[in-house]
Motif scaffolding. Sequence first.
Motif, PDB file in Angstrom:
ATOM      1  N   ARG A 121       0.812  -1.077  -0.116  1.00 10.46           N
ATOM      2  CA  ARG A 121       0.043  -0.081  -0.051  1.00 10.46           C
ATOM      3  C   ARG A 121       0.889   1.180  -0.019  1.00 10.46           C
ATOM      4  NH1 ARG A 121      -2.678  -3.870  -0.936  1.00 10.46           N
ATOM      5  NH2 ARG A 121      -4.637  -4.384   0.207  1.00 10.46           N
ATOM      6  N   ARG A 122       0.532   2.135  -0.749  1.00  3.40           N
ATOM      7  CA  ARG A 122       1.198   3.643  -0.581  1.00  3.40           C
ATOM      8  C   ARG A 122       0.696   4.421   0.330  1.00  3.40           C
ATOM      9  NH1 ARG A 122       2.239   5.954  -6.793  1.00  3.40           N
ATOM     10  NH2 ARG A 122       3.136   7.628  -5.286  1.00  3.40           N
ATOM     11  N   CYS A 123       1.159   4.644   1.409  1.00  2.00           N
ATOM     12  CA  CYS A 123       0.209   5.314   2.339  1.00  2.00           C
ATOM     13  C   CYS A 123       1.015   6.733   2.546  1.00  2.00           C
ATOM     14  CB  CYS A 123       0.756   4.433   3.815  1.00  2.00           C
ATOM     15  SG  CYS A 123       0.040   2.951   3.959  1.00  2.00           S
ATOM     16  N   ALA A 124       0.166   7.765   2.535  1.00  2.00           N
ATOM     17  CA  ALA A 124       0.363   9.241   2.575  1.00  2.00           C
ATOM     18  C   ALA A 124       0.359   9.550   4.041  1.00  2.00           C
ATOM     19  CB  ALA A 124      -0.424   9.800   1.578  1.00  2.00           C
ATOM     20  N   THR A 125      -0.206   8.922   4.889  1.00  2.00           N
ATOM     21  CA  THR A 125      -0.404   9.378   6.422  1.00  2.00           C
ATOM     22  C   THR A 125      -0.203   8.298   7.173  1.00  2.00           C
ATOM     23  OG1 THR A 125      -2.825   8.714   6.371  1.00  2.00           O
ATOM     24  CG2 THR A 125      -2.251  11.013   5.737  1.00  2.00           C
ATOM     25  N   ARG A 126       0.144   8.442   8.536  1.00  2.00           N
ATOM     26  CA  ARG A 126       0.347   7.424   9.474  1.00  2.00           C
ATOM     27  C   ARG A 126      -0.836   6.661   9.565  1.00  2.00           C
ATOM     28  NH1 ARG A 126       4.269   7.994  13.791  1.00  2.00           N
ATOM     29  NH2 ARG A 126       4.520  10.365  13.372  1.00  2.00           N
ATOM     30  N   LYS A 127      -2.077   7.606   9.790  1.00  9.68           N
ATOM     31  CA  LYS A 127      -3.106   6.685   9.848  1.00  9.68           C
ATOM     32  C   LYS A 127      -3.341   5.428   8.815  1.00  9.68           C
ATOM     33  CE  LYS A 127      -8.285   7.331  10.150  1.00  9.68           C
ATOM     34  NZ  LYS A 127      -9.403   8.345  10.335  1.00  9.68           N
ATOM     35  N   ALA A 128      -3.107   6.064   7.450  1.00  8.49           N
ATOM     36  CA  ALA A 128      -3.294   5.004   6.463  1.00  8.49           C
ATOM     37  C   ALA A 128      -2.194   3.801   6.592  1.00  8.49           C
ATOM     38  CB  ALA A 128      -2.966   5.642   5.241  1.00  8.49           C
ATOM     39  N   ALA A 129      -0.999   4.220   7.079  1.00  6.69           N
ATOM     40  CA  ALA A 129      -0.120   3.015   7.240  1.00  6.69           C
ATOM     41  C   ALA A 129      -0.696   2.005   8.535  1.00  6.69           C
ATOM     42  CB  ALA A 129       1.227   3.480   7.777  1.00  6.69           C
ATOM     43  N   HIS A 130      -1.272   2.577   9.473  1.00  8.57           N
ATOM     44  CA  HIS A 130      -1.993   1.618  10.518  1.00  8.57           C
ATOM     45  C   HIS A 130      -3.130   0.923   9.707  1.00  8.57           C
ATOM     46  CE1 HIS A 130       0.388   2.309  14.096  1.00  8.57           C
ATOM     47  NE2 HIS A 130       0.327   3.623  13.831  1.00  8.57           N
ATOM     48  N   ALA A 131      -3.761   1.553   9.154  1.00  8.20           N
ATOM     49  CA  ALA A 131      -4.958   0.732   8.329  1.00  8.20           C
ATOM     50  C   ALA A 131      -4.239  -0.293   7.465  1.00  8.20           C
ATOM     51  CB  ALA A 131      -5.685   1.761   7.695  1.00  8.20           C
ATOM     52  N   ALA A 132      -3.078   0.017   6.802  1.00  9.60           N
ATOM     53  CA  ALA A 132      -2.545  -0.976   5.869  1.00  9.60           C
ATOM     54  C   ALA A 132      -2.150  -2.242   6.562  1.00  9.60           C
ATOM     55  CB  ALA A 132      -1.322  -0.339   5.218  1.00  9.60           C
ATOM     56  N   ALA A 133      -1.382  -1.960   7.878  1.00  8.18           N
ATOM     57  CA  ALA A 133      -1.176  -2.797   8.747  1.00  8.18           C
ATOM     58  C   ALA A 133      -2.224  -3.799   9.139  1.00  8.18           C
ATOM     59  CB  ALA A 133      -0.420  -2.410  10.039  1.00  8.18           C
ATOM     60  N   ASP A 134      -3.407  -3.295   9.526  1.00  5.52           N
ATOM     61  CA  ASP A 134      -4.557  -4.072   9.807  1.00  5.52           C
ATOM     62  C   ASP A 134      -5.035  -5.013   8.564  1.00  5.52           C
ATOM     63  OD1 ASP A 134      -4.701  -3.092  12.209  1.00  5.52           O
ATOM     64  OD2 ASP A 134      -6.214  -1.597  11.757  1.00  5.52           O
ATOM     65  N   GLU A 135      -4.700  -4.423   7.302  1.00  4.75           N
ATOM     66  CA  GLU A 135      -5.212  -5.153   6.193  1.00  4.75           C
ATOM     67  C   GLU A 135      -4.244  -6.341   5.555  1.00  4.75           C
ATOM     68  OE1 GLU A 135      -6.682  -4.119   1.752  1.00  4.75           O
ATOM     69  OE2 GLU A 135      -6.161  -2.468   3.141  1.00  4.75           O
ATOM     70  N   LEU A 136      -2.810  -5.993   5.651  1.00  4.64           N
ATOM     71  CA  LEU A 136      -1.989  -6.681   5.136  1.00  4.64           C
ATOM     72  C   LEU A 136      -1.441  -7.765   6.403  1.00  4.64           C
ATOM     73  CD1 LEU A 136       0.369  -4.383   3.240  1.00  4.64           C
ATOM     74  CD2 LEU A 136      -1.412  -5.855   2.443  1.00  4.64           C
ATOM     75  N   GLY A 137      -1.570  -7.444   7.572  1.00  5.26           N
ATOM     76  CA  GLY A 137      -1.077  -8.266   8.605  1.00  5.26           C
ATOM     77  C   GLY A 137       0.389  -7.815   8.954  1.00  5.26           C
ATOM     78  N   TRP A 138       0.839  -8.321  10.255  1.00  4.70           N
ATOM     79  CA  TRP A 138       2.189  -8.215  10.518  1.00  4.70           C
ATOM     80  C   TRP A 138       2.857  -9.199  10.330  1.00  4.70           C
ATOM     81  CZ3 TRP A 138       2.857  -3.258  12.555  1.00  4.70           C
ATOM     82  CH2 TRP A 138       1.808  -2.539  12.907  1.00  4.70           C
ATOM     83  N   PRO A 139       4.270  -9.416  10.239  1.00  2.00           N
ATOM     84  CA  PRO A 139       4.970  -7.945  10.355  1.00  2.00           C
ATOM     85  C   PRO A 139       4.842  -7.293   8.704  1.00  2.00           C
ATOM     86  CG  PRO A 139       6.504 -10.025   9.986  1.00  2.00           C
ATOM     87  CD  PRO A 139       5.040 -10.620  10.194  1.00  2.00           C
TER      88      PRO A 139
END
Length: 378
Positions: A121-139
């Motif tokens: 995911r190309r994340c323009a904001t910190r919030k978008a990065a956290h949403a991408a983490a929920d979607e893609l999974g850790w790590p």
Amino acid sequence: MTTFPTLGILGGGQLGKMMAAEAVRLGIGVRLLSPKDAGPMQAYAHATTADWTDPDVLRDFATGCTAVTVESEWAPADQLAPVCPQDTALWPSPQTLGWIRHKGVQNDRLAARNLPLPAYRRCATRKAAHAAADELGWPLMLKQYEGSYDGYGNRLAKTPAELDDAWDDLAADDGLLVEQCIDFVRELAVQIARRPDGTSVAYPVVHTEQRNHRCHAVVAPAPIDAQLSENAQAVARNAVDAVEGVGLLAVELFETQDGAILVNEIAPRPHNTGHYTIEGCTTSQFENHVRAVLDLPLGSTDLVAPHAVMVNVLGQREGTPPHATGWRQALQVPGAHVHIYGKPEVRTHRKMGHVTALGNTATEARSRAEEAAKQIIL
């Protein structure tokens, strides 16, 4: 009667030096331009240190060149293009470099052409990065969009707190790239040399071994079966076609646990993972880069021995000048080919040289290369 061409190289580090060496051997004239004394380029008479953002400097440099190429994707090809003489080719094109130098744009370009990639995911904001983490999974693997190299600019995040730390360090005005972390079997690479008309040749698939996020060794050919090797070469060719690359481009790949090949990233130039080709292949990556950007016939990429192994020589201290110990001892190792780049400053983990060895087995080649490389202390 044949008039030998002249090649201009924007850059004066080890890649420019090795491009120039192959050009000179072929009788091709060489000019190098760097914004600072890079060290390696000083072996060549037509090496210029000047402001390479100055249009007049760039115009004068390119005038009389048959073609101009770049040592890295950060060289100012886009600034040269408007003042480049009409009879001087410029490869790779500024468009290709633009697609590649920004990791988000690069991924989008490859994904649009159905190249296999890690989910991202190309994340323009910190919030978008956290949403991408929920979607893609850790790590997750977090990547700086521009300017990363040799392990710098990438960060593995296993928790939201680690993601925040990485965001603070890596994010630019347009954010950063968030990728699914791939559980891979091994990292692979393929060099592709491509002429302006799309004609291309592929080098053997190699296994790249990383230590502390930096390439330690390259093993050619990679220890994979023929079908996987063909698949990796096909993916690499398609990736280079997707960015309309001209010259030598290196495609870094992942071999996944289920036998798939994924593209990690592309370098639009000769690459550390292809240095073994100098002694290991009929035509080195540097010679085929020179041939490709001058639109000359491409050379054979066949291995000249069953196996080749390259080991990097990294800096182990900070400072100048780069005095070496063990250099003579390294030269005594039978079958070891020692390359020291001539950089004027040593930094810890900086690539200062490499050693390549050939052998009838990978173990034999590896033993020679490792033995010579460990002797050299810079």
